[in-house]
Design an enzyme around this catalytic site. Sequence first.
Site, PDB file in Angstrom:
ATOM      1  N   LYS A 115       3.564  18.956 -18.465  1.00  0.00           N
ATOM      2  CA  LYS A 115       2.781  19.636 -19.732  1.00  0.00           C
ATOM      3  C   LYS A 115       2.627  21.072 -19.300  1.00  0.00           C
ATOM      4  O   LYS A 115       2.654  21.760 -20.183  1.00  0.00           O
ATOM      5  CB  LYS A 115       1.591  19.027 -19.946  1.00  0.00           C
ATOM      6  CG  LYS A 115       1.916  17.529 -20.865  1.00  0.00           C
ATOM      7  CD  LYS A 115       0.546  16.925 -21.535  1.00  0.00           C
ATOM      8  CE  LYS A 115       0.959  15.762 -22.157  1.00  0.00           C
ATOM      9  NZ  LYS A 115      -0.333  15.133 -22.801  1.00  0.00           N
ATOM     10  N   LYS A 198      14.639   8.760 -27.840  1.00  0.00           N
ATOM     11  CA  LYS A 198      13.534   7.925 -28.207  1.00  0.00           C
ATOM     12  C   LYS A 198      12.876   8.324 -29.526  1.00  0.00           C
ATOM     13  O   LYS A 198      12.885   9.737 -29.542  1.00  0.00           O
ATOM     14  CB  LYS A 198      12.451   7.926 -26.807  1.00  0.00           C
ATOM     15  CG  LYS A 198      11.325   7.102 -27.266  1.00  0.00           C
ATOM     16  CD  LYS A 198      10.463   7.164 -26.034  1.00  0.00           C
ATOM     17  CE  LYS A 198       9.260   8.112 -26.484  1.00  0.00           C
ATOM     18  NZ  LYS A 198       8.036   7.565 -27.005  1.00  0.00           N
ATOM     19  N   LYS A 201       6.696  10.640 -31.986  1.00  0.00           N
ATOM     20  CA  LYS A 201       6.052  11.324 -33.032  1.00  0.00           C
ATOM     21  C   LYS A 201       6.161  13.156 -33.164  1.00  0.00           C
ATOM     22  O   LYS A 201       6.208  13.689 -34.046  1.00  0.00           O
ATOM     23  CB  LYS A 201       4.452  11.123 -32.600  1.00  0.00           C
ATOM     24  CG  LYS A 201       3.915   9.939 -33.074  1.00  0.00           C
ATOM     25  CD  LYS A 201       2.436   9.926 -32.925  1.00  0.00           C
ATOM     26  CE  LYS A 201       1.638   9.682 -31.510  1.00  0.00           C
ATOM     27  NZ  LYS A 201       1.403   9.244 -30.408  1.00  0.00           N
TER      28      LYS A 201
HETATM   29  P1  ATP Z   1       4.437  11.678 -28.621  1.00  0.00           P
HETATM   30  O1  ATP Z   1       5.728  12.261 -29.353  1.00  0.00           O
HETATM   31  O2  ATP Z   1       3.262  12.498 -28.971  1.00  0.00           O
HETATM   32  O3  ATP Z   1       4.534  11.325 -26.963  1.00  0.00           O
HETATM   33  P2  ATP Z   1       5.132   9.099 -29.205  1.00  0.00           P
HETATM   34  O4  ATP Z   1       5.232   8.432 -30.436  1.00  0.00           O
HETATM   35  O5  ATP Z   1       6.279   9.180 -28.187  1.00  0.00           O
HETATM   36  O6  ATP Z   1       4.072  10.201 -29.067  1.00  0.00           O
HETATM   37  P3  ATP Z   1       2.956   7.928 -27.290  1.00  0.00           P
HETATM   38  O7  ATP Z   1       1.427   8.216 -28.097  1.00  0.00           O
HETATM   39  O8  ATP Z   1       3.302   8.724 -26.117  1.00  0.00           O
HETATM   40  O9  ATP Z   1       4.269   7.844 -28.368  1.00  0.00           O
HETATM   41  O10 ATP Z   1       3.065   6.584 -27.069  1.00  0.00           O
HETATM   42  C1  ATP Z   1       2.190   5.342 -27.778  1.00  0.00           C
HETATM   43  C2  ATP Z   1       2.488   3.938 -27.506  1.00  0.00           C
HETATM   44  O11 ATP Z   1       3.874   3.871 -28.321  1.00  0.00           O
HETATM   45  C3  ATP Z   1       2.973   3.796 -25.927  1.00  0.00           C
HETATM   46  O12 ATP Z   1       2.540   2.599 -25.500  1.00  0.00           O
HETATM   47  C4  ATP Z   1       4.629   3.761 -26.221  1.00  0.00           C
HETATM   48  O13 ATP Z   1       5.274   3.081 -25.010  1.00  0.00           O
HETATM   49  C5  ATP Z   1       4.971   3.452 -27.531  1.00  0.00           C
HETATM   50  N1  ATP Z   1       6.045   4.210 -27.816  1.00  0.00           N
HETATM   51  C6  ATP Z   1       6.264   5.319 -28.379  1.00  0.00           C
HETATM   52  N2  ATP Z   1       7.460   5.657 -28.767  1.00  0.00           N
HETATM   53  C7  ATP Z   1       8.353   4.259 -28.543  1.00  0.00           C
HETATM   54  C8  ATP Z   1       9.565   4.079 -29.162  1.00  0.00           C
HETATM   55  N3  ATP Z   1      10.385   5.002 -29.489  1.00  0.00           N
HETATM   56  N4  ATP Z   1      10.092   2.686 -28.778  1.00  0.00           N
HETATM   57  C9  ATP Z   1       9.048   1.915 -28.137  1.00  0.00           C
HETATM   58  N5  ATP Z   1       7.701   2.101 -28.023  1.00  0.00           N
HETATM   59  C10 ATP Z   1       7.473   3.561 -28.085  1.00  0.00           C
END
Ligand code: ATP
Length: 337
Positions: A115, A198, A201
């Site tokens: 980060k 993946k 968000k």
């Molecule tokens: P950011 O883009 O802000 O990193 P994110 O949507 O990737 O957010 P996180 O907030 O990092 O998600 O993760 C929240 C939870 O959702 C974690 O437990 C993570 O393992 C799960 N998660 C996030 N994206 C996925 C995905 N594509 N498939 C399965 N699990 C996910």
Amino acid sequence: MSSKPRLYSGMQPSAESLQIGNYIGALLNWKALQQTHDAYFSIVDLHAITVAQDPALLRENTRRTAAQYIAAGIDPSASTLYVQSHVPAHAQLAWVLNTITGFGEASRMTQFKDKSARQGTDATTVGLFAYPTLMAADILLYDTQIVPVGEDQRQHVELTRDLAERFNSRFGPTFTVPEVSIVRDTAKIYDLQNPAAKMSKSAESHAGVIWVLDEPSVTAKKIMRAVTDADGGVVFDRENKPGVSNLLTIYSVMAERSVQSLEDEYAGRGYGDLKKGLVEVVAGTFGPIRERVQELLGDPAELERLLAHNAERAASVADVTLARAYAGVGLLPRTSQ
Ligand code: ATP
Ligand code: LTN
């Protein structure tokens, strides 16, 4: 105290809506774990402000995140779902933990390295550097036994274990040393437009992201436009057919059906039919969740009352641990007048 093992996890209020990967990868799993564990789930707003946030939006996203977790099945009377900043002990214990954390040790955290490299030195704050000690405080305040997190958070839980052991050996038994439980067997969901990445968000384009709170017509368009391949067969093959395999994974989890039964049903029928089926299943699951979220957000006073009640429950556990830690390091207790 409950005889069930104590579990702790947290999520940042970093977006207006969760995406379907959060729902499948985190929420469904937590929903199941709350049956067998004494579960604490916090909306970690103090962690969220380690990167710049718009204040009004942060407040709104905190409410919305809470509403989505409740609407999707986290039961706020069985699990302690609360907002981190409502329990002052988190920031207080984090300070104490900062004083036993090595500068070099904190510098080795890969999330901080990533980060801060992305943001540059000027935008990198002491708060971001201290992110892992605040997370350690979250976990240790509740005598947590199990911390279910994704692989990316493993290093932070390992630091938490080291800090707990260090504190206990320096100041006497104070903290329970938690176990990390890596959520492995939950499906990983990929971006509908780029099935190599993946779903996330913070994806640059939202064209391949299914949001829990999107209108069904928007979600339907995204699913109908999902990238597939020229082969035409509805068959799960992650390597050669990543787009179709991703749709099958989502379908299978959302409909609680095996991939095999979906392959059988859609054999010889083409991708259009598979996508239409998936549109219905997603709408069927997210429709009632969206309605419930609107209901909860329509009565902010009730939602806040519920969060306040849970914060009180959390604080009654956290304050006892904090007092033990303060006494351990030799802080003079303030006596009542
Ligand atoms: P950011 O883009 O802000 O990193 P994110 O949507 O990737 O957010 P996180 O907030 O990092 O998600 O993760 C929240 C939870 O959702 C974690 O437990 C993570 O393992 C799960 N998660 C996030 N994206 C996925 C995905 N594509 N498939 C399965 N699990 C996910
Ligand atoms: N850093 C975690 C969120 C988080 C957390 C916690 C998870 C904050 N405190 C305590 C488990 C236990 C994340 O980004 N997923």
